[in-house]
Design an enzyme around this catalytic site. Sequence first.
Site, PDB file in Angstrom:
ATOM      1  N   ASP A 161     -23.431  31.186  40.103  1.00 42.26           N
ATOM      2  CA  ASP A 161     -22.703  30.245  41.418  1.00 42.26           C
ATOM      3  C   ASP A 161     -21.789  30.789  41.765  1.00 42.26           C
ATOM      4  OD1 ASP A 161     -21.442  28.432  39.303  1.00 42.26           O
ATOM      5  OD2 ASP A 161     -22.059  26.913  39.550  1.00 42.26           O
ATOM      6  N   SER A 162     -21.301  31.330  41.043  1.00 38.48           N
ATOM      7  CA  SER A 162     -20.071  32.587  41.600  1.00 38.48           C
ATOM      8  C   SER A 162     -20.841  32.595  43.242  1.00 38.48           C
ATOM      9  CB  SER A 162     -19.258  33.499  41.380  1.00 38.48           C
ATOM     10  OG  SER A 162     -20.521  34.199  39.784  1.00 38.48           O
TER      11      SER A 162
ATOM     12  N   ASP B  88     -28.507  29.637  38.026  1.00 38.84           N
ATOM     13  CA  ASP B  88     -26.659  28.707  37.064  1.00 38.84           C
ATOM     14  C   ASP B  88     -27.924  27.053  38.177  1.00 38.84           C
ATOM     15  OD1 ASP B  88     -25.450  29.614  35.667  1.00 38.84           O
ATOM     16  OD2 ASP B  88     -23.838  29.637  37.900  1.00 38.84           O
TER      17      ASP B  88
ATOM     18  N   GLU C  72     -16.122  30.772  28.244  1.00 40.77           N
ATOM     19  CA  GLU C  72     -15.483  31.386  29.902  1.00 40.77           C
ATOM     20  C   GLU C  72     -13.864  30.424  29.531  1.00 40.77           C
ATOM     21  OE1 GLU C  72     -16.827  30.776  33.716  1.00 40.77           O
ATOM     22  OE2 GLU C  72     -15.269  31.139  34.415  1.00 40.77           O
TER      23      GLU C  72
END
Length: 248
Positions: free
Chosen positions: A40-41, A79, A176
Amino acid sequence: MEEWRAKKQRGERITSLTAYDYPTARLLDEAGIDIILVGDSLGMVVLGYEDTTEVTLEAMIHHTGAVARGVKRALLMADLPIHTYDTGEQAVTSARALLAAGAQAVKLEGGASHVGQIEAVVQAGIPLMGHIGMLPQSVRKEGGYKLKGRTQAEADVLIKDARAVEAAGAFSVVLEIVAAETARQITEAVEIPTIGIGSGESCDGQILVTHDLIGLFPWFTPKFVRQEAEVAGEIRKAAAAFIERTRG
Ligand code: KIV
């Protein structure tokens, strides 16, 4: 999905990069990457939003379809965007929509707080990767992309999260922006592979946003990224050459 645990046991590092379109997916697949993530970046590096919180399920479905047409070999994961997995039932419906677009697995953000959703998706027969540490979908609440697991107390919470994600049935988990020593402890604490991003070298694999790796988003690159190409510069050069030769 046992193959991913087996890779960890054999000490084989897992590689993963993001793709949002057909040519990038095909190039990464042909290069031999293990896992392609339609992250979803997408919201930032393709759609031009400030963060991932504007990304919709419809956008993820659209881009997952494009990527799926380019992937023959790698595992294709997508995602679940924000507010598409607020309940277990919603998570299963959203995950099925991504699978219908061509994904083979899904990823969602959250540890112990999201065990219900992870269990529901896994019990529906859908492979799932967890994601703990810095959670980009919570960036507005958190006030930035901050390092997680700086103290042993914070590390212990993250270890619990990773164990909860594993017990709920995830085949792997992203760490992350987790302090390197904490990422090492988490990696040791679970049998599923940890895939790090900005979390040091002890993880079982590494993932990056492809635009960061290849220098295609020159306006912001996270500090932890080791860039391997300067594609933005090549595009600028090619566009300037075209403009020059056309205008004469
Ligand atoms: O959206 C994304 O690209 C991610 C990262 C882990 C690379 O979730």
